[in-house]
Design a protein around this motif. Structure first.
Motif, mmCIF file in Angstrom:
data_model
loop_
_atom_site.group_PDB
_atom_site.id
_atom_site.type_symbol
_atom_site.label_atom_id
_atom_site.label_comp_id
_atom_site.label_asym_id
_atom_site.label_seq_id
_atom_site.Cartn_x
_atom_site.Cartn_y
_atom_site.Cartn_z
ATOM 1 N N LEU A 43 -6.152 7.399 9.839
ATOM 2 C CA LEU A 43 -4.736 6.565 10.055
ATOM 3 C C LEU A 43 -4.821 5.460 9.070
ATOM 4 O O LEU A 43 -3.565 5.056 8.456
ATOM 5 N N ASN A 44 -5.835 4.788 8.461
ATOM 6 C CA ASN A 44 -5.777 3.741 7.397
ATOM 7 C C ASN A 44 -5.412 4.478 5.989
ATOM 8 O O ASN A 44 -4.609 4.238 5.434
ATOM 9 N N ALA A 45 -5.914 5.803 5.805
ATOM 10 C CA ALA A 45 -5.463 6.401 4.782
ATOM 11 C C ALA A 45 -4.030 6.985 4.572
ATOM 12 O O ALA A 45 -3.132 6.583 3.747
ATOM 13 N N ALA A 46 -3.515 7.128 5.794
ATOM 14 C CA ALA A 46 -2.307 7.623 6.201
ATOM 15 C C ALA A 46 -1.401 6.369 5.681
ATOM 16 O O ALA A 46 -0.199 6.767 5.088
ATOM 17 N N LYS A 47 -1.831 5.220 6.385
ATOM 18 C CA LYS A 47 -0.823 3.987 5.970
ATOM 19 C C LYS A 47 -0.919 3.780 4.565
ATOM 20 O O LYS A 47 0.085 3.558 3.811
ATOM 21 N N LEU A 48 -2.047 3.948 3.933
ATOM 22 C CA LEU A 48 -2.144 3.761 2.418
ATOM 23 C C LEU A 48 -1.028 4.607 1.527
ATOM 24 O O LEU A 48 -0.209 3.968 0.555
ATOM 25 N N PHE A 49 -1.201 5.935 1.866
ATOM 26 C CA PHE A 49 -0.291 6.876 1.227
ATOM 27 C C PHE A 49 1.205 6.983 1.967
ATOM 28 O O PHE A 49 1.880 7.675 1.584
ATOM 29 N N LYS A 50 1.475 5.935 2.735
ATOM 30 C CA LYS A 50 2.777 5.798 3.496
ATOM 31 C C LYS A 50 3.247 7.128 4.179
ATOM 32 O O LYS A 50 4.376 7.701 3.927
ATOM 33 N N LEU A 51 2.265 7.861 4.834
ATOM 34 C CA LEU A 51 2.483 8.972 5.604
ATOM 35 C C LEU A 51 3.157 8.657 7.008
ATOM 36 O O LEU A 51 2.503 7.776 7.688
ATOM 37 N N ASP A 52 4.080 9.240 7.446
ATOM 38 C CA ASP A 52 4.454 9.123 8.779
ATOM 39 C C ASP A 52 3.728 10.031 9.837
ATOM 40 O O ASP A 52 3.932 11.127 10.039
#
Length: 94
Positions: A43-52
């Protein structure tokens, strides 16, 4: 890589990334639960890459055949479309 629902909640190898019991006892580190692993590794990586994440989870089909198809298409196949047997008309199909 096909985006399977597990991709956002579990590391590639589920048993990997465990804090040893000795460190948990001596240093009072918490055990890594599924939720904590999801937050730290995914989830931290998803936030970093602005993934929903929620939108991605909804896009992933739930049936096994669709997962197989997604994995197949992800490999960039180049099928020959050759036909073998069947038809009984000497290779002519209508």
């Amino acid at each position: 890589m096909a985006w399977h629902q597990k991709s956002f909640t579990e590391p590639v190898v589920p048993g990997l990334f465990q804090i040893p019991k000795k460190l948990q006892e001596t240093r009072r580190y918490p055990a890594l639960s599924k939720g904590l692993k999801a937050k730290v590794f995914c989830l931290n990586a998803a936030k970093l890459f602005k993934l929903d994440v929620e939108a991605k989870r909804k896009d992933v089909p739930k049936d096994n055949l669709s997962h197989i198809k997604m994995a197949y298409l992800n490999e960039n196949p180049s099928p020959s479309y050759n036909s073998y047997g069947g038809g009984g008309g000497g290779g002519v199909f209508f």
